[in-house]
Design a protein around this motif. Structure first.
Motif, PDB file in Angstrom:
ATOM      1  N   ARG A   1      -8.830  40.512  32.661  1.00  0.00           N
ATOM      2  CA  ARG A   1      -8.990  40.705  31.215  1.00  0.00           C
ATOM      3  C   ARG A   1      -8.073  39.812  30.393  1.00  0.00           C
ATOM      4  O   ARG A   1      -8.408  39.453  29.254  1.00  0.00           O
ATOM      5  CB  ARG A   1      -8.735  42.167  30.852  1.00  0.00           C
ATOM      6  CG  ARG A   1      -7.298  42.617  31.101  1.00  0.00           C
ATOM      7  CD  ARG A   1      -7.093  44.102  30.850  1.00  0.00           C
ATOM      8  NE  ARG A   1      -5.702  44.487  31.033  1.00  0.00           N
ATOM      9  CZ  ARG A   1      -5.134  44.710  32.212  1.00  0.00           C
ATOM     10  NH1 ARG A   1      -5.858  44.569  33.308  1.00  0.00           N
ATOM     11  NH2 ARG A   1      -3.868  45.049  32.300  1.00  0.00           N
ATOM     12  N   ASN A   2      -6.899  39.448  30.924  1.00  0.00           N
ATOM     13  CA  ASN A   2      -5.960  38.639  30.149  1.00  0.00           C
ATOM     14  C   ASN A   2      -6.217  37.147  30.263  1.00  0.00           C
ATOM     15  O   ASN A   2      -5.392  36.348  29.801  1.00  0.00           O
ATOM     16  CB  ASN A   2      -4.528  38.947  30.592  1.00  0.00           C
ATOM     17  CG  ASN A   2      -4.047  40.299  30.108  1.00  0.00           C
ATOM     18  OD1 ASN A   2      -4.539  40.823  29.104  1.00  0.00           O
ATOM     19  ND2 ASN A   2      -3.095  40.893  30.808  1.00  0.00           N
ATOM     20  N   GLN A  22      -9.937  36.061  30.277  1.00  0.00           N
ATOM     21  CA  GLN A  22     -11.348  35.856  29.981  1.00  0.00           C
ATOM     22  C   GLN A  22     -11.656  36.112  28.513  1.00  0.00           C
ATOM     23  O   GLN A  22     -11.024  36.956  27.866  1.00  0.00           O
ATOM     24  CB  GLN A  22     -12.206  36.791  30.844  1.00  0.00           C
ATOM     25  CG  GLN A  22     -12.066  36.567  32.337  1.00  0.00           C
ATOM     26  CD  GLN A  22     -12.643  35.245  32.797  1.00  0.00           C
ATOM     27  OE1 GLN A  22     -13.558  34.695  32.170  1.00  0.00           O
ATOM     28  NE2 GLN A  22     -12.126  34.709  33.909  1.00  0.00           N
ATOM     29  N   ARG A  23     -12.638  35.400  28.006  1.00  0.00           N
ATOM     30  CA  ARG A  23     -13.128  35.634  26.644  1.00  0.00           C
ATOM     31  C   ARG A  23     -13.712  37.035  26.505  1.00  0.00           C
ATOM     32  O   ARG A  23     -14.291  37.560  27.445  1.00  0.00           O
ATOM     33  CB  ARG A  23     -14.250  34.634  26.319  1.00  0.00           C
ATOM     34  CG  ARG A  23     -13.818  33.307  25.802  1.00  0.00           C
ATOM     35  CD  ARG A  23     -15.011  32.366  25.704  1.00  0.00           C
ATOM     36  NE  ARG A  23     -16.236  33.032  25.290  1.00  0.00           N
ATOM     37  CZ  ARG A  23     -16.905  32.780  24.171  1.00  0.00           C
ATOM     38  NH1 ARG A  23     -16.452  31.876  23.335  1.00  0.00           N
ATOM     39  NH2 ARG A  23     -18.018  33.396  23.884  1.00  0.00           N
ATOM     40  N   PRO A  24     -13.587  37.637  25.314  1.00  0.00           N
ATOM     41  CA  PRO A  24     -14.278  38.921  25.098  1.00  0.00           C
ATOM     42  C   PRO A  24     -15.785  38.793  25.308  1.00  0.00           C
ATOM     43  O   PRO A  24     -16.411  39.692  25.870  1.00  0.00           O
ATOM     44  CB  PRO A  24     -13.937  39.271  23.642  1.00  0.00           C
ATOM     45  CG  PRO A  24     -12.643  38.560  23.383  1.00  0.00           C
ATOM     46  CD  PRO A  24     -12.726  37.288  24.168  1.00  0.00           C
ATOM     47  N   ARG A  58       0.401  38.948  32.810  1.00  0.00           N
ATOM     48  CA  ARG A  58      -0.097  37.805  32.039  1.00  0.00           C
ATOM     49  C   ARG A  58       0.894  36.661  32.136  1.00  0.00           C
ATOM     50  O   ARG A  58       2.038  36.836  32.570  1.00  0.00           O
ATOM     51  CB  ARG A  58      -0.289  38.190  30.580  1.00  0.00           C
ATOM     52  CG  ARG A  58       1.047  38.469  29.850  1.00  0.00           C
ATOM     53  CD  ARG A  58       0.834  38.919  28.423  1.00  0.00           C
ATOM     54  NE  ARG A  58       0.185  40.223  28.396  1.00  0.00           N
ATOM     55  CZ  ARG A  58      -0.461  40.707  27.331  1.00  0.00           C
ATOM     56  NH1 ARG A  58      -0.542  39.987  26.228  1.00  0.00           N
ATOM     57  NH2 ARG A  58      -1.006  41.899  27.361  1.00  0.00           N
ATOM     58  N   GLN A 115      -5.466  39.997  26.459  1.00  0.00           N
ATOM     59  CA  GLN A 115      -6.758  40.395  25.914  1.00  0.00           C
ATOM     60  C   GLN A 115      -6.698  40.645  24.415  1.00  0.00           C
ATOM     61  O   GLN A 115      -7.614  40.267  23.671  1.00  0.00           O
ATOM     62  CB  GLN A 115      -7.228  41.655  26.646  1.00  0.00           C
ATOM     63  CG  GLN A 115      -8.599  42.159  26.232  1.00  0.00           C
ATOM     64  CD  GLN A 115      -8.990  43.425  26.979  1.00  0.00           C
ATOM     65  OE1 GLN A 115      -8.132  44.201  27.388  1.00  0.00           O
ATOM     66  NE2 GLN A 115     -10.275  43.635  27.176  1.00  0.00           N
ATOM     67  N   GLU A 116      -5.618  41.279  23.942  1.00  0.00           N
ATOM     68  CA  GLU A 116      -5.526  41.595  22.518  1.00  0.00           C
ATOM     69  C   GLU A 116      -5.449  40.325  21.665  1.00  0.00           C
ATOM     70  O   GLU A 116      -5.898  40.320  20.510  1.00  0.00           O
ATOM     71  CB  GLU A 116      -4.318  42.496  22.235  1.00  0.00           C
ATOM     72  CG  GLU A 116      -2.962  41.855  22.480  1.00  0.00           C
ATOM     73  CD  GLU A 116      -2.532  41.857  23.942  1.00  0.00           C
ATOM     74  OE1 GLU A 116      -1.403  41.425  24.221  1.00  0.00           O
ATOM     75  OE2 GLU A 116      -3.330  42.296  24.792  1.00  0.00           O
ATOM     76  N   GLU A 120      -9.109  39.196  21.315  1.00  0.00           N
ATOM     77  CA  GLU A 120      -9.946  40.074  20.496  1.00  0.00           C
ATOM     78  C   GLU A 120      -9.612  39.982  19.016  1.00  0.00           C
ATOM     79  O   GLU A 120     -10.486  40.185  18.170  1.00  0.00           O
ATOM     80  CB  GLU A 120      -9.789  41.516  20.977  1.00  0.00           C
ATOM     81  CG  GLU A 120     -10.353  41.751  22.377  1.00  0.00           C
ATOM     82  CD  GLU A 120     -10.113  43.164  22.878  1.00  0.00           C
ATOM     83  OE1 GLU A 120      -9.250  43.861  22.283  1.00  0.00           O
ATOM     84  OE2 GLU A 120     -10.771  43.570  23.846  1.00  0.00           O
TER      85      GLU A 120
END
Length: 457
Positions: A212-213, A215-217, A257, A262-263, A266
């Protein structure tokens, strides 16, 4: 330890062994690996917690050594079911078998056995790779975060690896810190090929989402160019640290990370990490940050390729990006010191960073009227890279440990960072030792001169 029928949609499927089942089984290699003579004659490496060395969403990894200790293997066993796993691995192995590991130095030779491990009377698939004397990316960066030349060298090698794989029409599928090892001399090796794309898999479905840290949303299509976004995240993290080592403590909210997470993807407009990288003293870091923001908005594929790494950039802060507070003249007057003059503020019509100054005005007097005096670029010195080589480390599979906090707030880390840095300075440590010795010798001298003397009198 018998297994029962699995989830809906997989009629007749049998649940794979659990982590505990595998941990018990691999402690008896001769029974566990009946078809692999090398593994059957090996010894399972154990630690205080047992034989497992790494576990994730899809599997677990064990370390085994030959009887003479000359060979060591990483063996991955799967704790999740997939109907497509056997076919995919056979296809990937066939594609990689045609590559020369001496030329494709990112490649780690792999063997896939569809029924290679025996647990509770049933056979299950395994992946076997040589155990590399290399360090996982985060461990390597932790030890060299203040060695910018080493960081840029690895960033450059990583960029070449990604470009070479694109030439071969191969994509890793889950580029992230746990799947990248650094071996001497600063060479990038990739492991864990669960999500790999090869030309023979064209038109198929992507087997997993990826970390998740990294990859694109909005996911990119499954294909030879799907690594470009996570590769840019990794390249940006390495070059950002090379330009400013303080980002390691400042931006990393957890240990899952490099710098971004991820944040940040987003909500890029409110991301502190992206804002800090956009203000980097390295112009290439600023350019890559701008491209990453475009990647997050893009609906066109493939995304642009990685830019070549500039190994020796000229580091200079963006003028006006971080305005410094004016000196407190009231404090100066109270202390009896003359007030310090404040520098003139730059005019709003000043040229953008990197643009050429007005030739007429600069030729007349060397500076434009009604503008701030030119600022000298801030050049960050490059510390000498650490001499110690990377310690041997293990293979951590993808989909690893759950995200966890560091246990220390960012404000606390920022508040104590200057103190920590001062006391790590060898000059300060030496002066402290000398001062302590002088005080002790002076006390001994006083006692010799006057035996009745005491510091408590």
């Amino acid at each position: 330890m018998g297994r029962t029928a699995m989830a809906s949609g997989e009629r007749g499927a049998v649940e794979p062994p659990s982590l505990t089942d595998y941990m018990l089984a691999v402690q008896h290699p001769r029974l566990c690996f009946p078809d692999d003579e090398a593994l059957a004659a090996s010894t399972t490496v154990v630690d205080p917690l047992g034989p497992v060395t790494g576990s994730g969403v899809f599997g677990c990894v064990f370390r085994l050594t030959s009887e003479d200790g000359a060979l060591t293997w990483a063996v991955k066993c799967f704790t999740s079911h997939s109907d497509a796993r056997v076919g995919r691995y056979r296809t990937v192995c066939a594609a990689l078998a045609g590559l020369d590991p001496a030329k494709e130095r990112w490649l780690v030779p792999m063997e896939f056995a569809p029924e290679g491990v025996l647990v509770d009377g049933r056979r299950w698939p395994l992946v076997k790779m040589p155990w590399l004397p290399a360090a996982p990316l985060l461990d390597w960066v932790e030890r060299r975060k203040e060695a910018p030349a080493a960081l840029r060298a690895v960033a450059a090698d990583f960029t070449l690896v990604v470009r070479r794989m694109e030439e071969l029409r191969i994509a890793h599928g889950d580029l992230q810190h746990g799947n990248i090892l650094i071996s001497a001399p600063r060479r990038v090796r990739l492991i864990d090929y669960d999500a790999m794309y090869v030309p023979a898999l064209a038109g198929g479905a992507r087997p997993e989402r990826g970390h998740r840290n990294y990859q694109r949303p909005e996911p990119v299509p499954y294909g030879p160019f799907m690594d470009r976004f996570p590769a840019r995240v990794i390249q940006l993290g390495l070059l950002g640290l090379a330009a400013d080592a303080e980002l390691w403590d400042r931006l990393r909210e957890d240990d899952d990370r490099l710098l971004l997470g991820q944040e940040d993807f987003e909500a890029p407009d409110g991301s502190e990490a992206l804002a800090a990288l956009a203000d980097s003293p390295d112009p290439q870091v600023r350019a890559i940050t701008a491209q990453l923001r475009k990647d997050l908005r893009s609906t066109t594929y493939p995304l642009p390729p990685l830019a070549a790494v500039v190994t020796e950039p000229v580091l200079a802060r963006v003028p006006g990006a971080r305005p410094r507070p004016a000196p407190d003249t009231r404090t100066d007057r109270a202390a009896g010191r003359p007030a310090q003059p404040q520098p003139a503020r730059a005019d709003s019509t000043a040229p953008a960073p990197g643009s050429a100054p007005n030739s007429a005005s600069s030729s007349a007097s060397g500076s434009a009227p009604n503008s701030a005096p030119p600022r000298e670029p801030h050049v960050r010195p490059e510390p000498t890279p650490a001499a110690a080589t990377a310690a041997a480390s293990g293979w951590v599979p993808s989909g690893g440990t759950p995200r966890s906090g560091s246990g220390t707030s960012r404000a606390t880390r920022d508040a104590r960072r200057p103190v920590r840095r001062v006391w790590k300075d060898p000059v300060v440590l030496l002066l402290s030792a000398v001062l302590t010795l002088l005080v002790a010798l002076f006390g001994v001298f006083l006692v010799l001169v006057d035996p009745a003397w005491s510091p408590l009198r």
